[in-house]
Design a protein around this motif. Structure first.
Motif, short mmCIF file in Angstrom:
data_model
loop_
_atom_site.label_atom_id
_atom_site.label_comp_id
_atom_site.label_asym_id
_atom_site.label_seq_id
_atom_site.Cartn_x
_atom_site.Cartn_y
_atom_site.Cartn_z
N ARG A 80 6.36 9.03 -10.64
CA ARG A 80 6.58 7.61 -10.18
C ARG A 80 5.44 7.67 -8.96
O ARG A 80 5.26 8.28 -8.14
N TRP A 81 5.13 6.20 -9.11
CA TRP A 81 4.30 5.83 -7.79
C TRP A 81 5.16 5.87 -6.86
O TRP A 81 6.46 5.32 -6.91
N VAL A 82 4.80 6.11 -5.43
CA VAL A 82 5.49 5.70 -4.13
C VAL A 82 5.19 4.35 -3.99
O VAL A 82 3.86 4.07 -3.68
N ARG A 83 6.09 3.50 -4.02
CA ARG A 83 5.91 2.12 -3.91
C ARG A 83 6.09 1.65 -2.56
O ARG A 83 6.66 0.91 -2.05
N THR A 84 4.79 1.87 -1.95
CA THR A 84 4.50 1.23 -0.51
C THR A 84 3.85 -0.17 -0.81
O THR A 84 3.38 -0.56 -1.64
N ARG A 85 3.66 -0.57 0.24
CA ARG A 85 3.31 -2.02 0.26
C ARG A 85 1.66 -1.91 -0.14
O ARG A 85 1.04 -3.19 -0.57
N LEU A 86 1.12 -0.73 -0.14
CA LEU A 86 -0.34 -0.72 -0.82
C LEU A 86 -0.44 -0.98 -2.23
O LEU A 86 -1.46 -1.67 -2.50
N LEU A 87 0.57 -0.65 -2.82
CA LEU A 87 0.36 -1.16 -4.26
C LEU A 87 0.58 -2.48 -4.39
O LEU A 87 0.16 -3.03 -5.48
N ASP A 88 1.02 -3.40 -3.41
CA ASP A 88 1.15 -4.73 -3.63
C ASP A 88 -0.07 -5.45 -3.04
O ASP A 88 -0.27 -6.42 -3.01
N GLU A 132 15.74 11.14 -8.03
CA GLU A 132 15.11 10.75 -9.37
C GLU A 132 13.64 10.14 -9.03
O GLU A 132 13.02 9.54 -10.14
N LEU A 133 13.10 10.07 -7.82
CA LEU A 133 11.93 9.72 -7.54
C LEU A 133 11.53 8.24 -7.47
O LEU A 133 10.60 7.65 -7.40
N ASP A 134 12.64 7.43 -7.26
CA ASP A 134 12.55 5.92 -7.12
C ASP A 134 12.33 5.67 -5.63
O ASP A 134 12.94 6.57 -4.84
N THR A 135 11.55 4.85 -5.26
CA THR A 135 11.22 4.69 -3.67
C THR A 135 12.33 3.47 -3.03
O THR A 135 12.85 2.85 -3.70
N VAL A 136 12.79 4.14 -2.05
CA VAL A 136 13.90 3.41 -1.31
C VAL A 136 13.13 2.58 -0.05
O VAL A 136 13.33 1.59 0.19
N GLY A 137 12.09 3.22 0.48
CA GLY A 137 11.33 2.38 1.38
C GLY A 137 10.92 3.28 2.62
O GLY A 137 11.11 4.28 2.83
N PRO A 138 10.03 2.48 3.64
CA PRO A 138 9.67 3.35 4.77
C PRO A 138 10.82 3.72 5.74
O PRO A 138 11.70 3.00 5.81
#
Length: 460
Positions: A80-88, A132-138
């Motif tokens: 899973r990608w770590v869904r930081t704001r960089l992905l946006d 499960e590797l879902d991103t919660v946030g910073p």
């Protein structure tokens, strides 16, 4: 890009990013997985989105790869990608060269502390991810963290405290922090250094923190053009700073020969009160070769004809009583990612593990290594010529009064063409021997950075 000739090395072969996220169950196993391995092996690394070129190996968006082991089975693999704001598409570097602490790629390490999993990069806040590797946030620890967080915090095995630091582009350039075992940020202290430098790692003993103030300094012009914003500075010097943990912010500096160190193996205080630090040291002539092989051009002095671009395990002994520094070489060049039994962090350790052939240059044959400091012996587990070894993480057996090497080493291996990967399980007491087990992964896992074994017990 129509041919590999025009594709940078960090986007092809075993570095090539994967284009999507998948989940696979009931993975094939060769050999026998020890039933004591009940938990998750998680490994982080850069994985740019399809079509993106970050300009350097270090710049891609973070992706965590996980393998779930339980009762002798490999239950699942997922990435899973770590869904930081960089992905946006949010800008990582502001116009003044500073980093937005909520944007960074979170691509360097993944750890557990106080029952939570944190994806880390040294330029931003940590990101919380689920088992499960879902991103919660910073996470800024309730608003108390106001700097970035290193990707290499150190857990004291006795107190459970997590010691770390953050560096920045504006003064104060360096700040020490401590999280309690319960996950509360309880200490922060500014440390005076001469300029913003790339400080990737540090060390602790049972009573000190040791900082690496080395001549890889910040370059705002590189940051503003989107390049990796650090370069070698011949005039900066090199030193190690020793800070008593009971006097945060008070640092005594010891001058050392110019070099660069990405990764520390361990440190301890010896019976004479001296501080002993082991790390993977790049000589000045090797810095340019190493750095240019990773991305956007040389960052060091001119390389000599003999430069390999590789690190060698090195030891510094710092004597507070006399101010003397002793430096010695512990291994020949050609190894990186030193690791130890986490139960020995900050204490004397007999064994240091490492891997050979971790970079685009590398040696013709990759290997997992074990350095025995008591006997001054090196054990080598050589891989097939078409394989690359990732960082080897030690997992203790859990047996009462176990020996320091009673446990296993976990490493993700990948074919040099990037098409296939396995989780390699070695007996840490017999590294040169046959693998205990190999778990076939459903896809090639790009060569990445650091990972952790997270047992079920710490996640409840």
């Amino acid at each position: 890009m129509t041919s590999t000739e025009h594709v940078p090395p960090y986007l092809q072969g075993h570095f090539a990013p994967v284009p999507d996220e998948i989940t696979a169950h009931d993975l094939p196993v060769s050999g026998s997985l020890p039933p004591e391995l009940c938990g998750r092996y998680l490994r982080n690394g850069p994985n740019p989105l399809p079509g993106q070129d970050p300009g350097h190996w270090f710049g891609g968006a973070g992706m965590v790869h996980g393998i779930r082991l339980r009762d002798g089975r490999a239950e699942w693999y997922r990435n899973r990608w770590v869904r930081t704001r960089l992905l946006d598409g949010a800008p990582f570097v502001r116009p003044d060269g500073t980093f937005d602490l909520t944007v960074g790629p979170a691509n360097t390490h993944v750890i557990e502390h106080a029952g939570r999993i944190l994806a880390l990069v040294e330029s931003s806040f940590p990101y919380v991810v689920t088992p499960e590797l879902d991103t919660v946030g910073p996470d800024d620890f309730g608003g108390r963290l106001t700097t970035a967080m290193t990707a290499h915090p150190k857990t004291d095995p006795v107190t459970g405290d997590l010691h770390f630091f953050g560096y920045g582009m504006l003064s104060p350039y360096l700040t020490y922090h401590r999280l309690s075992a319960a996950g509360e940020l309880v200490t922060s202290a500014d440390i005076t250094v001469g300029a913003p430098t790339m400080m990737h790692d540090f060390a602790i003993t049972d009573r000190h923190a040791i900082f690496l103030d080395l001549p890889m300094t910040f370059r705002i012009q590189d940051a503003q053009r989107g390049a990796m914003p650090f370069g070698w500075d011949d005039g900066y010097g090199a030193r190690l700073g020793v800070m008593p943990l009971d006097r945060p912010g008070e640092v005594r500096w010891f001058e050392i020969d110019p070099c660069f160190v990405f990764h520390v193996g361990n440190a301890h205080t010896d019976d004479r009160g001296r501080i002993v630090v082991d790390g993977a040291r790049y000589a000045p002539a090797d810095v340019a070769v190493m750095w240019s092989s990773l991305g956007d051009g040389p960052a060091g002095p001119a390389a000599s004809a003999a430069a390999t671009g590789q690190a060698a395990l090195h030891r510094w002994i710092l004597d507070p009583a006399t101010g003397a520094v002793t430096e010695s070489v512990l291994s020949e060049p050609g190894c990186e990612f030193p690791t130890v039994d986490d139960g020995t962090v900050g204490r004397p350790n007999r064994y240091t593990y490492a891997v050979a052939d971790t970079g685009p240059l590398g040696a013709p044959r990759a290997a997992v290594l074990r350095h025995d400091r008591t006997r001054d012996e090196l054990a080598t587990h050589e891989l097939d010529r078409d394989l690359i070894a990732g960082e080897a993480v030690f997992v203790p057996s859990g047996a009462p009064d176990r020996a320091e090497d009673d446990g296993w080493l976990l490493s993700i291996t990948t074919t040099r063409d990037g098409r296939a990967s396995e989780l390699l399980v070695l007996d840490a007491a017999d590294v040169a021997g046959a693998p205990v087990a190999r778990v076939e992964l459903p896809r090639g896992v790009p060569t990445g950075f650091h990972g952790s074994w997270i047992p079920d017990t710490v996640l409840g």
